[in-house]
Design an enzyme around this catalytic site. Structure first.
Site, mmCIF file in Angstrom:
data_model
loop_
_atom_site.group_PDB
_atom_site.id
_atom_site.type_symbol
_atom_site.label_atom_id
_atom_site.label_comp_id
_atom_site.label_asym_id
_atom_site.label_seq_id
_atom_site.Cartn_x
_atom_site.Cartn_y
_atom_site.Cartn_z
ATOM 1 N N GLY A 54 0.787 -1.237 0.000
ATOM 2 C CA GLY A 54 0.000 0.000 0.000
ATOM 3 C C GLY A 54 0.812 1.278 0.000
ATOM 4 O O GLY A 54 0.355 2.295 -0.504
ATOM 5 N N GLU A 109 4.291 4.239 6.056
ATOM 6 C CA GLU A 109 3.060 3.435 5.939
ATOM 7 C C GLU A 109 2.017 4.184 5.118
ATOM 8 O O GLU A 109 1.952 5.416 5.164
ATOM 9 C CB GLU A 109 2.464 3.260 7.339
ATOM 10 C CG GLU A 109 3.101 2.166 8.169
ATOM 11 C CD GLU A 109 2.215 0.939 8.211
ATOM 12 O OE1 GLU A 109 1.642 0.585 7.155
ATOM 13 O OE2 GLU A 109 2.092 0.355 9.292
ATOM 14 N N ASP A 110 1.150 3.443 4.442
ATOM 15 C CA ASP A 110 0.019 4.060 3.758
ATOM 16 C C ASP A 110 -1.033 4.503 4.774
ATOM 17 O O ASP A 110 -1.530 5.614 4.751
ATOM 18 C CB ASP A 110 -0.605 3.098 2.730
ATOM 19 C CG ASP A 110 -0.898 1.706 3.305
ATOM 20 O OD1 ASP A 110 -0.527 1.419 4.466
ATOM 21 O OD2 ASP A 110 -1.500 0.888 2.589
ATOM 22 N N ASP A 113 -4.449 1.659 10.879
ATOM 23 C CA ASP A 113 -5.858 1.388 11.173
ATOM 24 C C ASP A 113 -5.962 0.896 12.621
ATOM 25 O O ASP A 113 -6.104 1.684 13.550
ATOM 26 C CB ASP A 113 -6.344 0.368 10.134
ATOM 27 C CG ASP A 113 -7.788 -0.044 10.302
ATOM 28 O OD1 ASP A 113 -8.518 0.641 11.020
ATOM 29 O OD2 ASP A 113 -8.197 -1.055 9.709
ATOM 30 N N LYS A 141 -6.676 5.992 10.948
ATOM 31 C CA LYS A 141 -8.075 5.867 11.398
ATOM 32 C C LYS A 141 -8.030 5.761 12.912
ATOM 33 O O LYS A 141 -7.988 4.662 13.460
ATOM 34 C CB LYS A 141 -8.705 4.590 10.826
ATOM 35 C CG LYS A 141 -8.956 4.610 9.350
ATOM 36 C CD LYS A 141 -9.722 3.338 8.966
ATOM 37 C CE LYS A 141 -9.595 2.997 7.525
ATOM 38 N NZ LYS A 141 -10.004 1.610 7.225
ATOM 39 N N VAL A 163 -10.976 2.736 2.504
ATOM 40 C CA VAL A 163 -10.589 3.639 1.408
ATOM 41 C C VAL A 163 -9.737 2.908 0.368
ATOM 42 O O VAL A 163 -9.062 1.923 0.690
ATOM 43 C CB VAL A 163 -9.831 4.886 1.940
ATOM 44 C CG1 VAL A 163 -10.750 5.781 2.739
ATOM 45 C CG2 VAL A 163 -8.601 4.494 2.771
ATOM 46 N N ASP A 169 -5.610 -0.675 -1.978
ATOM 47 C CA ASP A 169 -6.315 -1.569 -2.902
ATOM 48 C C ASP A 169 -7.702 -1.968 -2.420
ATOM 49 O O ASP A 169 -8.068 -1.813 -1.260
ATOM 50 C CB ASP A 169 -5.510 -2.859 -3.075
ATOM 51 C CG ASP A 169 -5.582 -3.746 -1.829
ATOM 52 O OD1 ASP A 169 -5.375 -3.211 -0.711
ATOM 53 O OD2 ASP A 169 -5.881 -4.941 -1.947
ATOM 54 N N ARG A 175 -5.282 0.354 -6.901
ATOM 55 C CA ARG A 175 -4.152 1.073 -6.302
ATOM 56 C C ARG A 175 -3.720 2.248 -7.176
ATOM 57 O O ARG A 175 -3.112 3.198 -6.700
ATOM 58 C CB ARG A 175 -2.938 0.142 -6.145
ATOM 59 C CG ARG A 175 -3.153 -0.997 -5.158
ATOM 60 C CD ARG A 175 -1.827 -1.722 -4.926
ATOM 61 N NE ARG A 175 -2.000 -3.021 -4.314
ATOM 62 C CZ ARG A 175 -2.118 -3.243 -3.006
ATOM 63 N NH1 ARG A 175 -2.090 -2.249 -2.161
ATOM 64 N NH2 ARG A 175 -2.260 -4.468 -2.543
HETATM 65 P P1 5GP Z 1 -3.497 -2.119 10.794
HETATM 66 O O1 5GP Z 1 -2.482 -3.187 11.065
HETATM 67 O O2 5GP Z 1 -3.135 -0.783 11.376
HETATM 68 O O3 5GP Z 1 -4.881 -2.554 11.206
HETATM 69 O O4 5GP Z 1 -3.655 -1.978 9.238
HETATM 70 C C1 5GP Z 1 -2.650 -1.538 8.445
HETATM 71 C C2 5GP Z 1 -2.812 -2.066 7.042
HETATM 72 O O5 5GP Z 1 -4.143 -2.477 6.729
HETATM 73 C C3 5GP Z 1 -2.499 -0.972 6.065
HETATM 74 O O6 5GP Z 1 -1.126 -0.899 5.783
HETATM 75 C C4 5GP Z 1 -3.355 -1.348 4.863
HETATM 76 O O7 5GP Z 1 -2.640 -2.237 4.044
HETATM 77 C C5 5GP Z 1 -4.544 -2.061 5.440
HETATM 78 N N1 5GP Z 1 -5.690 -1.135 5.558
HETATM 79 C C6 5GP Z 1 -6.195 -0.584 6.681
HETATM 80 N N2 5GP Z 1 -7.255 0.194 6.419
HETATM 81 C C7 5GP Z 1 -7.417 0.155 5.062
HETATM 82 C C8 5GP Z 1 -8.340 0.791 4.161
HETATM 83 O O8 5GP Z 1 -9.237 1.563 4.519
HETATM 84 N N3 5GP Z 1 -8.173 0.503 2.837
HETATM 85 C C9 5GP Z 1 -7.208 -0.336 2.375
HETATM 86 N N4 5GP Z 1 -7.156 -0.543 1.061
HETATM 87 N N5 5GP Z 1 -6.328 -0.949 3.195
HETATM 88 C C10 5GP Z 1 -6.422 -0.697 4.525
#
Ligand code: 5GP
Length: 184
Positions: A54, A109-110, A113, A141, A163, A169, A175
């Site tokens: 991402g 990081e993208d 979450d 988020k 998103v 993606d 993407r």
């Molecule tokens: P976390 O480990 O913080 O829950 O999530 C991180 C990863 O989850 C991000 O790097 C991304 O790849 C994916 N992710 C989290 N939220 C979204 C979203 O709204 N859209 C997309 N496409 N990927 C997300």
């Protein structure tokens, strides 16, 4: 009538997804982040570690707004698979090659979450005793956090919605959309 348009075309022309952040907004914010990082890391020759998949577009745009010496490397991790919510466990699919001990590390990081990927990466890189370890994330988020984390350089706080675009993606596609969209 048979509709053979791609998912990409549907997003752009059918109003299926709502635009959250435009190309112009993203670009302006990344330019500011680049300035801040250039100022804070001027003599530090940081290693910027992009988180795949991402983060690849954000990383490419960000480094071009940073006007100091830096190195790049990439790590690939997965927590979502093809789903739209985290599986809760983070897997490493590709490791970095750089030697990071005593180096200044900026993880790119993208989106953060739940924070589980952030926690995984902090533990993983922390073991090698870098001189410093900080995170840059285009999106956050905040309302969905399951663990404590601190992003030093943040692009945008967004609502708890899925998103796509600008590197992010939906089942591995979309993407390449230049803006960021919310899937309704
Ligand atoms: P976390 O480990 O913080 O829950 O999530 C991180 C990863 O989850 C991000 O790097 C991304 O790849 C994916 N992710 C989290 N939220 C979204 C979203 O709204 N859209 C997309 N496409 N990927 C997300």
């Amino acid at each position: 009538m048979l509709d053979n348009r791609s998912e990409f075309e549907r997003v752009l022309y059918d109003g299926k997804f709502r635009i959250l952040l435009s190309e112009e907004q993203i670009d302006a914010r990344i330019r500011e982040l680049g300035k801040e990082i250039s100022r804070d890391y001027r003599t530090k020759n940081p290693i910027m570690i992009g988180v795949l998949n991402g983060g690849f577009i954000f990383m490419a745009d960000l480094v071009r707004y940073i006007e100091i010496d830096l190195e790049v490397d990439f790590i690939k991790i997965s927590s979502y698979g093809d789903a739209t919510t985290t599986s809760g466990s983070v897997k490493m699919l590709k490791d970095i090659n750089a030697e990071i001990r005593n180096r200044h590390i900026l993880v790119v990081e993208d989106i953060v979450d739940t924070g589980l990927s952030f926690q995984f990466l902090t533990k993983k890189f922390g073991k090698f005793e870098p001189a410093s370890l900080e995170f840059v994330s285009l999106l956050q988020k905040k309302d969905n956090a399951r663990v404590d984390y601190h992003i030093k350089y943040l692009g945008f706080d967004i609502p708890n919605e899925y998103v796509v675009g600008y590197g992010l993606d939906h089942k591995q596609i979309l993407r390449n959309l230049p803006s960021i969209y919310v899937m309704d």
